[in-house]
Design a protein around this motif. Structure first.
Motif, mmCIF file in Angstrom:
data_model
loop_
_atom_site.group_PDB
_atom_site.id
_atom_site.type_symbol
_atom_site.label_atom_id
_atom_site.label_comp_id
_atom_site.label_asym_id
_atom_site.label_seq_id
_atom_site.Cartn_x
_atom_site.Cartn_y
_atom_site.Cartn_z
ATOM 1 N N ASP A 135 -2.860 -19.555 -6.879
ATOM 2 C CA ASP A 135 -4.141 -18.271 -8.283
ATOM 3 C C ASP A 135 -3.428 -18.449 -9.695
ATOM 4 O OD1 ASP A 135 -5.913 -16.438 -8.887
ATOM 5 O OD2 ASP A 135 -4.871 -14.745 -8.173
ATOM 6 N N LYS A 148 -5.922 -25.494 -12.004
ATOM 7 C CA LYS A 148 -5.363 -24.715 -11.328
ATOM 8 C C LYS A 148 -3.520 -25.418 -12.328
ATOM 9 C CE LYS A 148 -6.757 -23.558 -6.770
ATOM 10 N NZ LYS A 148 -6.242 -23.251 -5.603
ATOM 11 N N THR A 203 -5.331 -16.977 -11.957
ATOM 12 C CA THR A 203 -5.399 -15.751 -12.796
ATOM 13 C C THR A 203 -4.290 -15.259 -13.325
ATOM 14 O OG1 THR A 203 -7.213 -15.231 -11.237
ATOM 15 C CG2 THR A 203 -6.642 -13.268 -13.184
#
Length: 458
Positions: free
Chosen positions: A145, A177, A147
C-alpha cells in the motif's frame, strides 16, 4: 548477528538521521533510543554503517533529545554527532553534516536511525549502483500500500527520473507502487553540492532530500534505484510499529538459527536478542527469553519458561524449566540448573547440579558438586557483595544458607538446614543448626488444651 559486506573499493561514510522528535511513541524515552532485540534503534543503524565499511559516521541529532547524542558519543566518540536545530526537513538534516565531512573524499550514504531492519546487506546494492556509473543511488521498495510514501518515477533499467512526495503527487503518480525508502548514496562532493540548491517551495515548506534526484537529472547526471523488500526498510514511528519490526526481526533470526540446526518446537514463543549465539544441536523449549550477551553451546537444552541474560551455557548443559541466568553466570558442560534456580556471577563446573529452588550469587560451584533444594548464597550484607565457593564433588544439603565470604571444600558436605558461616575443609561435614529436642506427649496436651478453651467459649 552480523551482516558484514566486502571491503569497499572507495572510502565510505554514513550520515544517520536521528533528529526526529518521535512524538507518536508517546514515551519519555526518545524514539531512537527504544530497543529492538535488546539494542537501541540508533545502535542498529550504526551497526549497519560499520558493517558497510564506513570509515566515518556522523549522526544528526535534535536539540530536544540530548540523550541521543550522549548515547552516540559514548559509542563513537567526540565529533560523531551534529545538531539539526531547528528541524527543517531531511535535506536540511543532511546538510547539518556537511562541515563534519568536509575533508572526506568518497561515497556517502544517508540512512535513518528509526529503520532498524535496514542492514548493511540491504544498503550495499546502492554502492554497486554508484560503481556502475550512477551519480546518485536511491533505495526503493515495492509497497503493498503506497499511501503516504514518496513515489519513484522510473525509466528503463531503474533509471530514476524523480521522487514525488505524496502531497505533491497527481492521481497517476499516486498509483505507482515503487516507493522511496529515504536511503540515498552519492559521492560526498556531489551530494552536498546538489543539496546547496535544494529549496523549500513545497507543501510542507521543508528542504527535501528527495529533490536531489530531480536536481541531479537537471545537471545531466544519472540517478538510479536499487530495490529491497518492504519489510527491510520499514520505519518505526509508534509503539505498534516497533512491535511489528521486532516481530519481523525475531522471525528472521529464529528461522536462521533453525537452519543452523537449533531445535525450537514452538519458535514463535522464543525471544532472542541482537547478539544471542546458539550453536547447532541446541534445543530451546517454548517461552524462553534471551537477553543480551548469551551464548549456548551444542547439545544444551533450555527448558520452558527460562530467562537468560549475560550468560554462557556449556555443551550438554540442562537449564530450567523456570530457571534464571543473570549476567556473569557460566554454566559448565553437562551441568544442571533446574526449577526456579537463579544464578548470578557464578561459575558452575562441569556436571554440577542445582536442580531446585536455589539462589547462587557471586562465586563458584566445583565440578560434579550437588546443590540441594532451597540453598542460598548469602552474598550481600546491605553494603558489599562477597563470594561463596563450593568445591569439586561437594554436597550442599537442602535449605542451607552459605554466608559469604565462605568456602566449602572439595568433597565436603553440609547438613540440611545449616547456616554455614565459616570455611569447611575438604571432605568434612558441617552442621550449623540447633540440636533437635523432642518432648513426648506435648502435642497431644497442646491440642487438648486448645480444644477445651474453644469449647468453653461456645
Amino acid at each position: 548477528m552480523t551482516d558484514l559486506v566486502s571491503k569497499p573499493a572507495r572510502p565510505r561514510a554514513a550520515v544517520i538521521l536521528a533528529a526526529g522528535q518521535g512524538t507518536r511513541m508517546k514515551s519519555p524515552t526518545p524514539k531512537v533510543l527504544h530497543k529492538l532485540a535488546g539494542r537501541t534503534l540508533t545502535d542498529h543503524a550504526i551497526d549497519a554503517a560499520q558493517n558497510l565499511g564506513c570509515e566515518r559516521i556522523v549522526v544528526v541529532v535534535g536539540a530536544h533529545s540530548p540523550q541521543v547524542g550522549e548515547s552516540v558519543r559514548k559509542r563513537l566518540g567526540a565529533g560523531s554527532t551534529v545538531i539539526q536545530d531547528p528541524p527543517m526537513g531531511t535535506g536540511h538534516a543532511v546538510l547539518a553534516a556537511k562541515d563534519a565531512l568536509a575533508d572526506f573524499e568518497g561515497d556517502v550514504v544517508v540512512t535513518y536511525a528509526d529503520c532498524p531492519l535496514t542492514t548493511a546487506g540491504v544498503i550495499a546494492p546502492l554502492f554497486q549502483v554508484l560503481a556502475e556509473g550512477a551519480d546518485v543511488a536511491v533505495l526503493g521498495f515495492e509497497a503493498a500500500d503506497p499511501t503516504g510514501y514518496g513515489r519513484l518515477v522510473l525509466g528503463p533499467d531503474n533509471l530514476l527520473l524523480s521522487i514525488v512526495e505524496e502531497k505533491e503527487a497527481d492521481a497517476a503518480t499516486k498509483q505507482v507502487k515503487a516507493c522511496n525508502s529515504g536511503v540515498m548514496a552519492a559521492d560526498r562532493a556531489t551530494l552536498f553540492g546538489i543539496l546547496a540548491d535544494v529549496r523549500n517551495d513545497n507543501a510542507k515548506g521543508e528542504y527535501y532530500l528527495t529533490d536531489v534526484v530531480g536536481l541531479a537529472n537537471g545537471r545531466g547526471m544519472t540517478a538510479r534505484a536499487a530495490f529491497a523488500p518492504e519489510t527491510s526498510v520499514q520505519g518505526v514511528n509508534a509503539q505498534a510499529e516497533l512491535a511489528a519490526a521486532e516481530a519481523v526481526w525475531q522471525a528472521a533470526r529464529r528461522k536462521a538459527l533453525m537452519a543452523e540446526g537449533v531445535t525450537m518446537p514452538a519458535p514463535d514463543t522464543v525471544h532472542l536478542s541482537w547478539d544471542t549465539q546458539i550453536a547447532g544441536g541446541v534445543t530451546i523449549e517454548p517461552f524462553v527469553v534471551f537477553g543480551p550477551g548469551v551464548s549456548v553451546a551444542s547439545g544444551a537444552v533450555i527448558k520452558a519458561f527460562s530467562h537468560l541474560e549475560g550468560a554462557v551455557v556449556g555443551e550438554g548443559a540442562l537449564i530450567g524449566p523456570y530457571a534464571r541466568l543473570r549476567p556473569g553466570a557460566e554454566i559448565g558442560a553437562e551441568a544442571h540448573i533446574g526449577n526456579f534456580v537463579e544464578v548470578k556471577k557464578v561459575k558452575v563446573g562441569a556436571g554440577a547440579k542445582a536442580n531446585h529452588l536455589s539462589y547462587l550469587g557471586d562465586g563458584s560451584v566445583g565440578e560434579k558438586a550437588n546443590i540441594g533444594a532451597g540453598t542460598i548464597f548469602c552474598n550481600y550484607d546491605g553494603f558489599d557483595k562477597f563470594e561463596t565457593h563450593v568445591g569439586k564433588g561437594a554436597f550442599i544439603g537442602s535449605n542451607s544458607a552459605l554466608v559469604a565470604p565462605v568456602r566449602v571444600g572439595d568433597g565436603a558436605m553440609t547438613g540440611s538446614g545449616s547456616v554455614i558461616t565459616k570455611d569447611v575443609e575438604d571432605g568434612a561435614l558441617a552442621l550449623g543448626r540447633a540440636e533437635q529436642t523432642v518432648k513426648a506427649g506435648w502435642a497431644a496436651k497442646f491440642r487438648a488444651l486448645k480444644q477445651a478453651k474453644k469449647d468453653n467459649k461456645a
